[in-house]
Scaffold this motif. Sequence first.
Motif, mmCIF file in Angstrom:
data_model
loop_
_atom_site.group_PDB
_atom_site.id
_atom_site.type_symbol
_atom_site.label_atom_id
_atom_site.label_comp_id
_atom_site.label_asym_id
_atom_site.label_seq_id
_atom_site.Cartn_x
_atom_site.Cartn_y
_atom_site.Cartn_z
ATOM 1 N N SER A 37 0.986 -1.389 -0.055
ATOM 2 C CA SER A 37 -0.099 0.105 0.018
ATOM 3 C C SER A 37 0.856 1.287 0.009
ATOM 4 O O SER A 37 0.204 2.315 -0.062
ATOM 5 C CB SER A 37 -0.946 0.100 1.217
ATOM 6 O OG SER A 37 -0.206 -0.311 2.340
ATOM 7 N N PHE B 92 -2.665 -3.977 -0.835
ATOM 8 C CA PHE B 92 -3.566 -3.934 -2.188
ATOM 9 C C PHE B 92 -3.527 -5.117 -2.996
ATOM 10 O O PHE B 92 -2.296 -5.912 -2.986
ATOM 11 C CB PHE B 92 -3.309 -2.603 -2.871
ATOM 12 C CG PHE B 92 -3.609 -1.326 -2.205
ATOM 13 C CD1 PHE B 92 -4.791 -1.080 -1.529
ATOM 14 C CD2 PHE B 92 -2.831 -0.358 -2.369
ATOM 15 C CE1 PHE B 92 -4.892 -0.001 -0.694
ATOM 16 C CE2 PHE B 92 -2.765 0.811 -1.883
ATOM 17 C CZ PHE B 92 -4.108 1.251 -1.180
ATOM 18 N N GLY C 177 -11.775 -8.499 1.986
ATOM 19 C CA GLY C 177 -11.512 -7.162 1.701
ATOM 20 C C GLY C 177 -12.495 -6.190 1.055
ATOM 21 O O GLY C 177 -13.646 -6.609 0.943
ATOM 22 N N THR D 178 -11.826 -0.796 -3.599
ATOM 23 C CA THR D 178 -11.478 0.814 -3.497
ATOM 24 C C THR D 178 -11.198 1.645 -4.786
ATOM 25 O O THR D 178 -11.503 2.606 -4.842
ATOM 26 C CB THR D 178 -10.194 0.882 -2.712
ATOM 27 O OG1 THR D 178 -9.017 0.169 -3.302
ATOM 28 C CG2 THR D 178 -10.134 0.262 -1.342
ATOM 29 N N ARG E 222 -8.459 -2.513 -8.062
ATOM 30 C CA ARG E 222 -7.648 -2.610 -6.598
ATOM 31 C C ARG E 222 -8.708 -2.844 -5.412
ATOM 32 O O ARG E 222 -9.451 -2.057 -5.147
ATOM 33 C CB ARG E 222 -6.709 -1.359 -6.562
ATOM 34 C CG ARG E 222 -6.202 -1.102 -5.300
ATOM 35 C CD ARG E 222 -4.858 -0.138 -5.285
ATOM 36 N NE ARG E 222 -4.046 -0.876 -6.058
ATOM 37 C CZ ARG E 222 -2.813 -0.066 -6.383
ATOM 38 N NH1 ARG E 222 -2.530 1.230 -6.039
ATOM 39 N NH2 ARG E 222 -1.809 -0.659 -7.282
ATOM 40 N N ASP F 187 -8.604 -3.573 -1.234
ATOM 41 C CA ASP F 187 -7.906 -3.201 0.001
ATOM 42 C C ASP F 187 -8.058 -4.662 0.982
ATOM 43 O O ASP F 187 -9.249 -4.687 1.175
ATOM 44 C CB ASP F 187 -8.390 -2.004 0.560
ATOM 45 C CG ASP F 187 -7.541 -1.573 1.817
ATOM 46 O OD1 ASP F 187 -6.779 -2.331 2.303
ATOM 47 O OD2 ASP F 187 -7.452 -0.374 2.105
#
Length: 374
Positions: free
Chosen positions: A57, A207, A250, A253, A269, A271
């Motif tokens: 990240s 990520f 997750g 994002t 992507r 997170d």
Amino acid sequence: MVLSHLPARFSAVVLLVCLASASAAQQGRPPTAVTVVTMERQDVTLTATLPGRVVASGVAEVRPQVSGIIIARLFDEGAEVELGDALYRIDPASYEAQVAAARAAVAQAQASLSSAVKDYERAIELLDRDVGSAQSVDDAVAGRDIADAALQVAEADLQAAEIDLDRTTVRAPLSGIVGRSLTTQGALVTAGQSEQLAVIRKIDPVFVDVTASAAEIVKWRRGHTLDALGEADRTVTLILADGAGYEHTGTLTAAEPYVDEQTGVVTLRIDFPNPDQFLLPGMYVQVEMPTGVASDVVLVPQEGVSRNRRGEPTALIVNAENTVESRVLTVLKDRGNEWIVSEGLGEGDRVIVAGLQKVAEGATVAPEERAAAE
């Protein structure tokens, strides 16, 4: 048994007795025991499996901002560092000398300014006594302003020298995990060099960059996927390289606003929290993303489904009379070790999952419900 030499009536009696004994033996055999799972209708979230890579990240390449000789490395390779932690020390001797010279220049400029201020005050006093001229006052004002500007320049030079001196201690520009050192004590480094001294990566969170087709992105953009999901679980799960699932979920994002002309895919992507630092940048993973909801379906264990001669998925069930029946299924897709079945099975149907090789359609069995997994 040879009955040819016996009377015909006696032979018939013996044959009937044998058949009756065989029938009695068959009727006395207990039904075959099988293990079943009772089906329940439910709504299931459908997912798509997408390949991806783990990405840090945050990434910071540590480089020197001043030139000099590395005299010390102040961190352990692979350790966690915080923003501002000292990583390297560059020989500060020449920069300390520059700071000393800059301080002397500031003192000299302050003295010049003090003298110029006194000249200005004297010129004003003489003008008030009518023994001085306005030209003298103007010259004194100019001298004072020039001395003040010179002091400001000297102070700026001192500030720059102090900054350079402070930069002889190379500090972490990011909190994260520092990798191996790419330089050694005694090496000459220069300001702005292309070679980094070390790399710091922030890996909590991380990520995961995955690729999806343009059609899937269109659905997301139009909201079709979110509408289909309704109030269902929208979390994204991760499958590791060894096939095991990741314990944390997750959140999507961002999506790259660009479609690759050659492959027709878009990069997404996601997170993921990584408190145990289990996920490392560069890892290959698979992501299970929700795409919709299948309503009123059943989940059938994969071991309870086989295929007939036509290649159709089938399952053997036990009816209310404990007799085996065969059903042809409509399978939507798999979910873990289960099949999502939309047609062919209903609420309360008992699917045989163990003992299939010992029974056939029409046989009477003794079903036993499989214990729920803990």
